[in-house]
Design an enzyme around this catalytic site. Structure first.
Site, PDB file in Angstrom:
ATOM      1  N   GLU A 301       0.849  -1.078   0.041  1.00 20.98           N
ATOM      2  CA  GLU A 301       0.068   0.106  -0.075  1.00 20.98           C
ATOM      3  C   GLU A 301       0.873   1.352  -0.024  1.00 20.98           C
ATOM      4  OE1 GLU A 301      -3.590  -2.105   2.867  1.00 20.98           O
ATOM      5  OE2 GLU A 301      -2.263  -0.580   3.827  1.00 20.98           O
ATOM      6  N   PRO A 302       1.644   1.463  -1.163  1.00 18.30           N
ATOM      7  CA  PRO A 302       2.620   2.457  -1.045  1.00 18.30           C
ATOM      8  C   PRO A 302       1.737   3.969  -1.316  1.00 18.30           C
ATOM      9  CG  PRO A 302       2.724   1.466  -3.047  1.00 18.30           C
ATOM     10  CD  PRO A 302       1.815   0.681  -2.360  1.00 18.30           C
ATOM     11  N   GLY A 303       2.163   5.066  -0.468  1.00 23.35           N
ATOM     12  CA  GLY A 303       1.486   6.244  -0.788  1.00 23.35           C
ATOM     13  C   GLY A 303       2.743   7.198  -0.890  1.00 23.35           C
ATOM     14  N   ARG A 304       3.342   7.504  -0.055  1.00 24.50           N
ATOM     15  CA  ARG A 304       4.494   8.672   0.253  1.00 24.50           C
ATOM     16  C   ARG A 304       5.460   8.260  -1.049  1.00 24.50           C
ATOM     17  NH1 ARG A 304       6.031  11.151   4.762  1.00 24.50           N
ATOM     18  NH2 ARG A 304       5.225   9.750   6.041  1.00 24.50           N
ATOM     19  N   ARG A 340       3.454  19.531   7.690  1.00 23.86           N
ATOM     20  CA  ARG A 340       4.432  18.281   8.076  1.00 23.86           C
ATOM     21  C   ARG A 340       5.473  18.953   8.808  1.00 23.86           C
ATOM     22  NH1 ARG A 340       7.184  15.525   5.519  1.00 23.86           N
ATOM     23  NH2 ARG A 340       6.701  13.480   6.692  1.00 23.86           N
ATOM     24  N   CYS A 383      -1.239  32.628  12.693  1.00 23.35           N
ATOM     25  CA  CYS A 383      -0.869  33.273  13.891  1.00 23.35           C
ATOM     26  C   CYS A 383      -0.244  32.063  14.872  1.00 23.35           C
ATOM     27  CB  CYS A 383      -1.990  34.135  14.341  1.00 23.35           C
ATOM     28  SG  CYS A 383      -2.425  35.239  13.371  1.00 23.35           S
TER      29      CYS A 383
HETATM   30  N1  LLP Z   1      -1.418   1.760   4.772  1.00 21.05           N
HETATM   31  C1  LLP Z   1      -1.515   2.051   5.859  1.00 21.05           C
HETATM   32  C2  LLP Z   1      -2.523   1.247   6.779  1.00 21.05           C
HETATM   33  C3  LLP Z   1      -1.388   3.211   6.482  1.00 21.05           C
HETATM   34  O1  LLP Z   1      -1.660   3.516   7.804  1.00 21.05           O
HETATM   35  C4  LLP Z   1      -0.599   4.211   5.629  1.00 21.05           C
HETATM   36  C5  LLP Z   1      -0.281   5.344   6.412  1.00 21.05           C
HETATM   37  C6  LLP Z   1      -0.021   3.749   4.396  1.00 21.05           C
HETATM   38  C7  LLP Z   1      -0.538   2.268   3.928  1.00 21.05           C
HETATM   39  C8  LLP Z   1       0.720   4.560   3.575  1.00 21.05           C
HETATM   40  O2  LLP Z   1       1.980   4.634   3.910  1.00 21.05           O
HETATM   41  P1  LLP Z   1       3.028   5.511   3.200  1.00 21.05           P
HETATM   42  O3  LLP Z   1       3.266   4.547   1.900  1.00 21.05           O
HETATM   43  O4  LLP Z   1       2.420   6.567   2.609  1.00 21.05           O
HETATM   44  O5  LLP Z   1       4.304   5.742   3.921  1.00 21.05           O
HETATM   45  N2  LLP Z   1       0.807  12.293   7.548  1.00 21.05           N
HETATM   46  C9  LLP Z   1       2.139  11.613   7.979  1.00 21.05           C
HETATM   47  C10 LLP Z   1       2.155  10.143   7.314  1.00 21.05           C
HETATM   48  C11 LLP Z   1       0.979   9.364   7.747  1.00 21.05           C
HETATM   49  C12 LLP Z   1       0.857   7.899   7.363  1.00 21.05           C
HETATM   50  C13 LLP Z   1      -0.396   6.993   7.953  1.00 21.05           C
HETATM   51  N3  LLP Z   1      -0.592   5.975   7.222  1.00 21.05           N
HETATM   52  C14 LLP Z   1       3.019  12.287   7.307  1.00 21.05           C
HETATM   53  O6  LLP Z   1       2.776  13.314   6.704  1.00 21.05           O
HETATM   54  O7  LLP Z   1       4.256  11.954   7.248  1.00 21.05           O
END
Ligand code: LLP
Length: 458
Positions: A301-304, A340, A383
């Site tokens: 499940e990649p996002g970042r 962030r 602010c």
């Molecule tokens: N799967 C699950 C169950 C998750 O909780 C997350 C992220 C992902 C996948 C995706 O993770 P990634 O591949 O993006 O690392 N707002 C924070 C990051 C919070 C991540 C929450 N869960 C930041 O800006 O660093």
């Protein structure tokens, strides 16, 4: 791993997104604006896919990282499934054309209403709006491919809801492996004291309790230890815990078909911060190879790692104030646009969009050794003292009206932005080769007031 300057480079002293000078984008769309590179999104997606191809991993994009429907569509074209964590994200994923079977629904606090919408389109909050928004027939969209369930309580409610609707919910149990991802404490999720998942010892109990339930099919395991994970070792430990658990479950007569390893995959906010995705694959593929060959479906499940370096935030300098020891560069973006730095003290490389020859940044590092730099705080209009994009950085001189770029802002930027201090949410632009398109209009001030202006009886 991918790099802040992959898709955004300085040419003739001006920052470009692909072939487009970002100055043109700021002139046309205004500021602050998030700018994404379609090429960078595609290439980081493919890179992760390629690294894990030997185990046939299926990628489900974590919508929370950056949820614009046009970005979801772009990732769909690459073959991505979607990982959603709310009813709202579910509707986006579906509107973007994702078949329900390719959506996994995670999240620690799913409501009955969200579960219903994920099982049967007739319960979707978009029921009356779907057609207007360009969605397909919502009535017969069917259940999501997978629920990643976080607790016994959630599973009990899901069983009730599925029974009520006469459908079967396919489920992975999210395991809390008690492994330290060694990342920011707010995004560490796999330790015993964190709210996420079911303790390892408890998982077989759930498999047993629901094995004959006609509305639930417990089909696998899910884990997500944190984000971002900057070393391979925590992933390796988590996978070992999960493999051992699969072995035990099989010993008790259960069949495990899916292993979802979640997100947290690496990326670089500054140079050389993380090993490459291939390094992670090198450690994990051998552990999972035999299982995968024997039919275990691996999900990521990649996002970042797809989005962060595919986006920059453009902001305009409104004032410059000379302090005694440092300069304050006061911009129109702040913690309401990109939270962030304020929230996690996260590092984002920040640099002016137009620079003289000697000031083209050689790397995305905190302490660049270039001539004529001045210690500066790049701050927003909010602010609060915590409202900063960068602190104590050596930067070239900027003036009122100049543009500044905040790099690696493609993930958890727009999706975490807010209306704090009554600022409208900003615009989003997608650049594909030489073409740039507005994919999200800047919010209008009137929109912020619309739900408040005429109070009514409850
Ligand atoms: N799967 C699950 C169950 C998750 O909780 C997350 C992220 C992902 C996948 C995706 O993770 P990634 O591949 O993006 O690392 N707002 C924070 C990051 C919070 C991540 C929450 N869960 C930041 O800006 O660093």
């Amino acid at each position: 791993m991918n790099h802040p300057f992959d898709a955004f480079t300085y040419r003739d002293g001006v920052l470009h997104a692909g072939d487009v000078p970002v100055t043109e984008i700021a002139d046309a769309a205004g500021t602050p604006t998030f700018v994404y590179s379609a090429d960078a999104i595609r290439s980081s997606y493919r890179r992760i896919e390629r690294a894990f191809a030997p185990i046939g991993a299926k990628l489900h994009y974590a919508v929370k990282a950056s949820s614009n429907i046009n970005i979801l569509r772009l990732l769909r074209e690459q073959g991505a499934g979607m990982d959603v964590v709310s009813g709202g994200e579910l509707e986006r994923a579906w509107l973007a054309g994702t078949p329900m079977e390719e959506i996994v629904f995670a999240g620690v606090g799913k409501t009955r209403a969200e579960q219903k919408a994920a099982l049967d389109g007739r319960w979707s909050p978009l029921k009356d709006a779907a057609e207007r928004l360009g969605g397909r027939n919502i009535e017969d969209r069917g259940p999501v491919g997978l629920f990643n369930v976080e607790s016994e309580s959630e599973l009990e409610v899901l069983a009730e809801v599925a029974a009520e609707l006469g459908v079967v919910a396919r489920v992975c149990i999210r395991v809390n492996p008690d492994v330290d991802a060694r990342t920011h404490e707010y995004t560490t999720t796999g330790k015993e004291e964190n709210k996420f998942g079911v303790a390892v010892a408890r998982v077989p109990v759930l498999f047993e309790a629901f094995k004959d339930n006609p509305s639930i099919e417990v089909t696998g395991l899910h884990v997500h230890i944190g984000s971002p994970v900057r070393e391979t070792e925590p992933f390796e430990s988590a996978v070992r815990v999960l493999l051992e658990l699969i072995y035990r479950l099989e010993g008790a007569g259960h069949v495990v078909k899916v292993l979802d390893l979640g997100g947290g995959w690496p990326m670089n906010y500054s140079d050389g911060e993380s090993p490459d995705i291939e390094d992670f694959a090198e450690v994990l593929v051998p552990l999972l190879e035999t299982r995968a060959k024997n039919g275990l479906q691996i999900v990521l499940e990649p996002g970042r790692s797809i989005m962060a370096n595919a986006g920059v935030l453009l902001t305009r300098v409104h004032h410059v104030k000379e302090g005694r020891r440092k300069r304050f560069v006061i911009c129109d973006a702040g913690m309401h646009t990109l939270i962030r730095p304020a929230f996690y003290r996260a590092f984002h490389f920040v640099w002016p969009v137009r620079v003289e020859a000697g000031h083209v940044p050689p790397s995305a590092m905190e302490d660049l050794e270039l001539p004529d730099l001045h210690p500066s705080d790049v701050v927003g209009p909010i602010c609060e003292t915590g409202d900063f994009l960068a602190r104590e950085r050596n930067l070239p001189k900027v003036q009122r009206g100049d543009l500044v770029a905040v790099f690696s802002a493609g993930a958890y930027g727009m999706s975490m932005s807010s209306n704090y201090n009554d600022h409208p949410r900003c615009a989003e632009v997608l650049v594909d080769g030489g073409r740039s398109v507005l994919i999200n209009k800047r919010q209008e001030q009137a929109t912020l007031l619309e739900t408040e202006v005429s109070p009514r009886e409850l």
